[in-house]
Enzyme design. Structure first.
Site, PDB file in Angstrom:
ATOM      1  N   LYS A  10      79.031  34.238  14.920  1.00 51.19           N
ATOM      2  CA  LYS A  10      79.010  35.645  15.349  1.00 51.19           C
ATOM      3  C   LYS A  10      80.297  36.358  14.931  1.00 51.19           C
ATOM      4  O   LYS A  10      80.264  37.518  14.508  1.00 51.19           O
ATOM      5  CB  LYS A  10      78.830  35.742  16.871  1.00 51.19           C
ATOM      6  CG  LYS A  10      77.417  35.441  17.342  1.00 51.19           C
ATOM      7  CD  LYS A  10      77.258  35.755  18.827  1.00 51.19           C
ATOM      8  CE  LYS A  10      75.808  35.591  19.269  1.00 51.19           C
ATOM      9  NZ  LYS A  10      75.610  35.944  20.688  1.00 51.19           N
TER      10      LYS A  10
ATOM     11  N   LYS B  93      53.737  38.686  21.770  1.00 52.62           N
ATOM     12  CA  LYS B  93      54.618  39.611  21.052  1.00 52.62           C
ATOM     13  C   LYS B  93      53.827  40.787  20.478  1.00 52.62           C
ATOM     14  O   LYS B  93      54.294  41.925  20.495  1.00 52.62           O
ATOM     15  CB  LYS B  93      55.370  38.878  19.936  1.00 52.62           C
ATOM     16  CG  LYS B  93      56.445  37.936  20.463  1.00 52.62           C
ATOM     17  CD  LYS B  93      57.228  37.285  19.346  1.00 52.62           C
ATOM     18  CE  LYS B  93      58.388  36.473  19.917  1.00 52.62           C
ATOM     19  NZ  LYS B  93      59.221  35.869  18.873  1.00 52.62           N
TER      20      LYS B  93
ATOM     21  N   ILE C 150      66.136  39.533  24.613  1.00 48.88           N
ATOM     22  CA  ILE C 150      66.912  40.719  25.004  1.00 48.88           C
ATOM     23  C   ILE C 150      66.436  41.957  24.247  1.00 48.88           C
ATOM     24  O   ILE C 150      66.522  43.079  24.747  1.00 48.88           O
ATOM     25  CB  ILE C 150      68.435  40.502  24.828  1.00 48.88           C
ATOM     26  CG1 ILE C 150      69.228  41.457  25.726  1.00 48.88           C
ATOM     27  CG2 ILE C 150      68.895  40.619  23.385  1.00 48.88           C
ATOM     28  CD1 ILE C 150      69.051  41.220  27.211  1.00 48.88           C
ATOM     29  N   GLY C 151      65.877  41.755  23.044  1.00 46.31           N
ATOM     30  CA  GLY C 151      65.432  42.880  22.225  1.00 46.31           C
ATOM     31  C   GLY C 151      64.398  43.756  22.903  1.00 46.31           C
ATOM     32  O   GLY C 151      64.423  44.981  22.773  1.00 46.31           O
TER      33      GLY C 151
ATOM     34  N   GLY D  51      64.400  42.645  15.894  1.00 52.93           N
ATOM     35  CA  GLY D  51      64.325  41.612  16.929  1.00 52.93           C
ATOM     36  C   GLY D  51      63.791  42.147  18.245  1.00 52.93           C
ATOM     37  O   GLY D  51      64.118  41.638  19.320  1.00 52.93           O
ATOM     38  N   ALA D  52      62.940  43.166  18.165  1.00 51.45           N
ATOM     39  CA  ALA D  52      62.482  43.872  19.369  1.00 51.45           C
ATOM     40  C   ALA D  52      61.571  43.060  20.276  1.00 51.45           C
ATOM     41  O   ALA D  52      61.377  43.414  21.437  1.00 51.45           O
ATOM     42  CB  ALA D  52      61.767  45.163  18.972  1.00 51.45           C
TER      43      ALA D  52
END
EC number: 1.23.1.-
Length: 308
Positions: free
Chosen positions: A134, A46, A16-17, A11-12
């Site tokens: 979560k 991206k 936030i990644g 998820g880079a």
């Protein structure tokens, strides 16, 4: 401490990644980024971001959270796995858990958290279900005996602080502010870059093993009333304040269609219930600024000064 752990980030290119990836590279960790081949080969923002990470030394690994073979292959080469996947993929993290369990050599897994502590919330639907997913991932990690760290980073400054928690704004208001509840619940605001730094600092730290790492930064923990007063002082102006009692907030959540009501329900948990600070950090948790006093995080005061 010996050599730095090899980190796989899933998820880079996300919100936030990207900050976690940058921190991993900046702090000298061998960094592997699991990305779909279609993302890497596109002309998107991206893809450009991935190129900049590559230039900084990141290793791009093609694969996906939904492709077991590629996950296993990626996990084999690292010591630590960090997931920063978005809300739609939270449940799919069971695939990461399976791969980690199969490989058997991962020293630590950081699932995608980066918000409220989901084991200490008093949320209403639909936020309740979001947090429960979560929590379900946490229980799956624990059931498999996988070493973990959960990062509870509370409010992203880029979402909540720059707008003073006003829906739809990208800068602090200069006329009127809407405050959910009485405005006295204490909230924690953290700049995204600092979330990345604290997360990576925890990777090789035995004090964060099988713990929740709370980013409850003293200079950044304040009520909405205190936050508004700080902003008013900076711009030398008193804002008109509209307080929304809890009953009205609950009615708004009920009357707003899904999924738009999720963000209102999350705000209810944060700003009305005070779920980021209404409990003591117990033995299963540690606080980031106490563990890493050397990290000079951006304070709320400094952050707001950029908007004066």
């Amino acid at each position: 401490m010996g050599s730095r752990s090899r980190i796989l980030l899933i998820g880079a290119t996300g919100y936030i990644g990207r900050h976690v990836a940058k921190a991993s590279l900046d702090l000298g960790h061998p960094t592997f980024l699991l990305v779909r081949e279609s993302t890497a080969s596109s002309n998107s923002e991206k893809a450009q971001l991935l190129e900049s990470f590559k230039a900084s030394g990141a290793n791009i690994v093609h694969g996906s959270i939904d492709d077991h073979a590629s996950l296993v292959e990626a996990v084999k080469n690292v010591d630590v796995v960090i997931s920063t996947v978005g809300s739609l993929q939270i449940e799919s993290q069971v695939n990461i858990i399976k791969a980690i369990k199969e490989v058997g050599t991962v020293k630590r897994f950081f699932p995608s958290e980066f918000g409220n502590d989901v084991d200490n919330v008093h949320a209403v639907e639909p936020a309740k279900s979001v947090f429960e997913v979560k929590a379900k991932v946490r229980r799956a990690i624990e059931a498999e005996g996988i070493p973990y760290t959960y990062v509870s980073s509370n409010c992203f400054a880029g979402y909540f602080l720059r707008s003073l928690a006003q829906a739809g704004l990208t800068a602090p208001p200069r006329d009127k502010v809407v405050i959910l509840g009485d405005g006295n619940a204490r909230v924690v605001f953290v700049k995204e870059e600092d979330i990345g730094t604290f997360t990576i600092k925890a990777v090789d730290d035995p004090r964060t093993l099988n713990k929740t790492l709370y980013l409850r930064l003293p200079a950044n923990t304040l009520s909405l009333n205190e936050l508004v007063a700080l902003w008013e002082k900076k711009i030398d102006k008193t804002l008109e304040k509209a307080y929304v009692p809890e009953e009205e907030v609950l009615k708004l959540i009920a009357d707003t269609p899904f999924p738009a009501n999720i963000s209102i329900a999350i705000s209810h948990s944060i700003f009305v219930k005070g779920d980021q600070t209404n409990f003591e950090i117990g033995p299963a948790g540690v606080e980031a600024s106490q563990l890493y006093p050397d990290v000079k995080y951006t304070t709320v005061d400094e952050y707001l000064s950029n908007f004066v």
